[in-house]
Design a protein around this motif. Structure first.
Motif: not given
Length: 325
Positions: A71-76, A302-308
């Motif tokens: 995962v990217l972090g702790t938040l949705p 300003g937060r990680v979201s997804h990959y492309i």
């Protein structure tokens, strides 16, 4: 098979089914099995007779895995957003067959076993608060949430877990015996054990795989014990609702396993993976898989979201790409 609104609604839900592979897969996977429909039809018909939205409950969205390889972090992030939008659209689309549509209660089980999976209660709370904000942001008015703190208000989380276990749990020995005796229970144990082993192994240094595997085997039985207790509590609080599950379920189970995103992994969930936009749509993968593809990380607000990964061709694959387990 009839073309009644109840059957039409079930056919819609079954089209996204997360099905545990087994001997009855043929007609069940094709959505033509009368026994599958008969298990759930009476509940749908009861809502239709009352003229109210069909109510689904789904224990899900506990917290992000603590494994940074997944995962990217702790938040949705985008994975949760896509999944929540799918659930809302499922409720909306039900109106095509039945005007009141449907509603879904997410019964978040994060605090139920957070101490077992290595996620602090504060992190679970922050994840849940952000999930509520995300529901508001996408206008998901057919979705509400319910958690352990709603079932046992006013108590610390350790006491809430103790109350849940004392009132609803069976002994761990019974969980272990069922996993040894029943293929469906063994399949659930295997999936939970895999998650725990992967996460604990990624966070462990200087330990052998065998020692981690044995530790997480014991933890897996406890997670299932609490998960089953939470399931029973949810059943008691929402006895009329149809039960959805994020785990693969056998064909004729009272629970309907459901995919919320396109994925090749029959067990992967948004809180154990990341969203990857591959040019043909968004699918769910583990973080290290996205990075191995050379995917680019996207930031939103300003937060990680997804990959492309626009160069990844999926040849217009179907929404759900299940692999044999």
């Amino acid at each position: 098979m009839s073309g009644s609104p109840a059957d039409d609604i079930l056919r819609l839900v079954f089209s996204f089914r997360r099905l545990a592979h087994g001997p009855a897969d043929g007609a069940c996977a094709a959505g033509t099995c009368e026994e599958c429909f008969a298990l759930h039809r009476p509940k749908v018909e009861r809502f239709i007779e009352q003229g109210v939205p069909v109510h689904f409950v789904i224990p899900a969205f506990p917290a992000k895995s603590p494994n940074p390889q997944k995962v990217l972090g702790t938040l949705p992030d985008m994975a949760e957003r896509v999944s929540l939008e799918f659930l809302q659209e499922l409720c909306d689309y039900t109106r095509h067959y039945y005007e009141p549509g449907a509603r879904i209660t997410i019964c978040s089980d994060g605090h139920v076993f957070s101490d077992l999976v290595g996620v602090p209660d504060e992190t679970v709370h922050a994840y849940g608060a952000e999930l509520e904000s995300l529901l508001a942001a996408i206008g998901a008015d057919a979705i509400n949430t319910y958690g352990l703190e709603d079932a046992f208000p006013g108590f610390p989380f350790d006491e809430q877990r103790a109350m849940l276990t004392s009132q609803y749990a069976v002994p761990v020995e019974d969980v272990r015996a069922r996993a040894l005796a029943e293929p469906a229970a063994r399949n659930i144990f295997g999936g939970i054990h895999r998650f725990l082993f992967e996460d604990r192994m990624a966070l462990s240094t200087g330990r052998s795989r065998n020692s981690v595997r044995e530790e997480t085997k014991s933890l897996a039985y406890q997670v299932i014990q609490r998960s089953d207790a939470w399931s029973q509590l949810v059943e008691d609080f929402f006895p009329e609702a149809l039960r959805l599950s994020i785990h693969p379920q056998v064909s004729h189970s009272p629970k309907i396993g459901i995919h919320m995103m396109r994925t090749k992994d029959n067990w992967l969930t948004p809180w154990h993976g990341v969203a990857l936009d591959d040019g043909d749509g968004i699918r769910l993968v583990k973080r290290h898989e996205a990075e191995q593809l050379g995917a680019t990380l996207v930031m939103r607000g300003g937060r990680v979201s997804h990959y492309i990964a626009p160069n990844v061709s999926t040849s217009a694959k179907p929404l759900i790409e299940e692999v044999a387990s």
